[in-house]
Design an enzyme around this catalytic site. Structure first.
Site, mmCIF file in Angstrom:
data_model
loop_
_atom_site.group_PDB
_atom_site.id
_atom_site.type_symbol
_atom_site.label_atom_id
_atom_site.label_comp_id
_atom_site.label_asym_id
_atom_site.label_seq_id
_atom_site.Cartn_x
_atom_site.Cartn_y
_atom_site.Cartn_z
ATOM 1 C CB THR A 78 57.675 -28.789 -28.507
ATOM 2 O OG1 THR A 78 56.315 -29.177 -28.645
ATOM 3 C CG2 THR A 78 58.077 -27.853 -29.641
ATOM 4 C CB THR A 134 54.365 -30.504 -23.030
ATOM 5 O OG1 THR A 134 55.156 -29.923 -21.983
ATOM 6 C CG2 THR A 134 53.045 -30.982 -22.468
ATOM 7 C CB CYS A 135 53.934 -31.441 -28.340
ATOM 8 S SG CYS A 135 53.417 -29.728 -28.099
ATOM 9 C CB SER A 136 57.516 -35.106 -28.070
ATOM 10 O OG SER A 136 57.583 -34.362 -29.258
#
Length: 178
Positions: free
Chosen positions: A49, A51-53
């Protein structure tokens, strides 16, 4: 507060296995991960996803050596994804240092009070974004993103970042040295 006792279903590479799938299942318990150790765990909604990545995982990977210098034994990224997804995400992201921990059924997240329903985004149940310092199984500090609720249309990323946690860990080390 202590971390909940759960068993995580992980996949690890096993070079003794032949064929196109040289991996085997390995159970890791909360006790194995946290007991007698200082661990930084950060949790996020999902592998692959935005922001996670782009920010959350890369920040901890980049500052991993600083956490080790500050006396942390392991940096763990937890997500309500299965072991296969977490492995592929780690490969895609080029993760060398952070341990990717699948909370496939959301058991750990639920018992932490951090499991949220993101059906409005088509995600289903996911972890809320947070980070915590765990010392010998006890939670020393948590940084929980604001707005904890089900079906949140926003995805705050203000306090669970690597820099915030590192400042906290380093402040503890400085206070101990003084």
């Amino acid at each position: 507060m202590r971390v909940p006792e759960v068993t995580f279903k992980t996949r690890v590479r096993d070079d003794s296995l032949e064929g196109p799938n040289p991996f085997r299942w390995q159970d890791r318990t909360s006790d194995e991960i946290f007991s007698g150790r200082r661990v930084v765990l950060f949790a996020l909604p999902g592998a692959f996803t935005p922001t996670c990545s782009s920010s959350h995982l890369p920040g901890y990977e980049e500052l991993h050596h600083c956490f080790m210098d500050a006396g942390i034994d392991e940096v763990v990224c937890l997500s309500v994804n299965d072991a296969f997804v977490m492995y592929q995400w780690g490969q895609y992201q080029g993760v060398d240092y952070v341990t990717l921990l699948p909370d496939g059924c959301g058991t750990f997240s639920r018992r932490m009070g951090m499991l949220v329903d993101k059906d409005n985004l088509g995600f289903g149940l996911r972890s809320w974004r947070y980070s915590m310092l765990v010392e010998d199984g006890g939670v020393t500090k948590m940084f929980v993103e604001p707005g904890l609720c089900d079906n949140a249309s926003c995805d705050p990323f203000e306090v669970s970042d690597a820099e915030t946690m590192l400042r906290f860990v380093e402040s503890l080390a400085q206070a101990k040295a003084a």
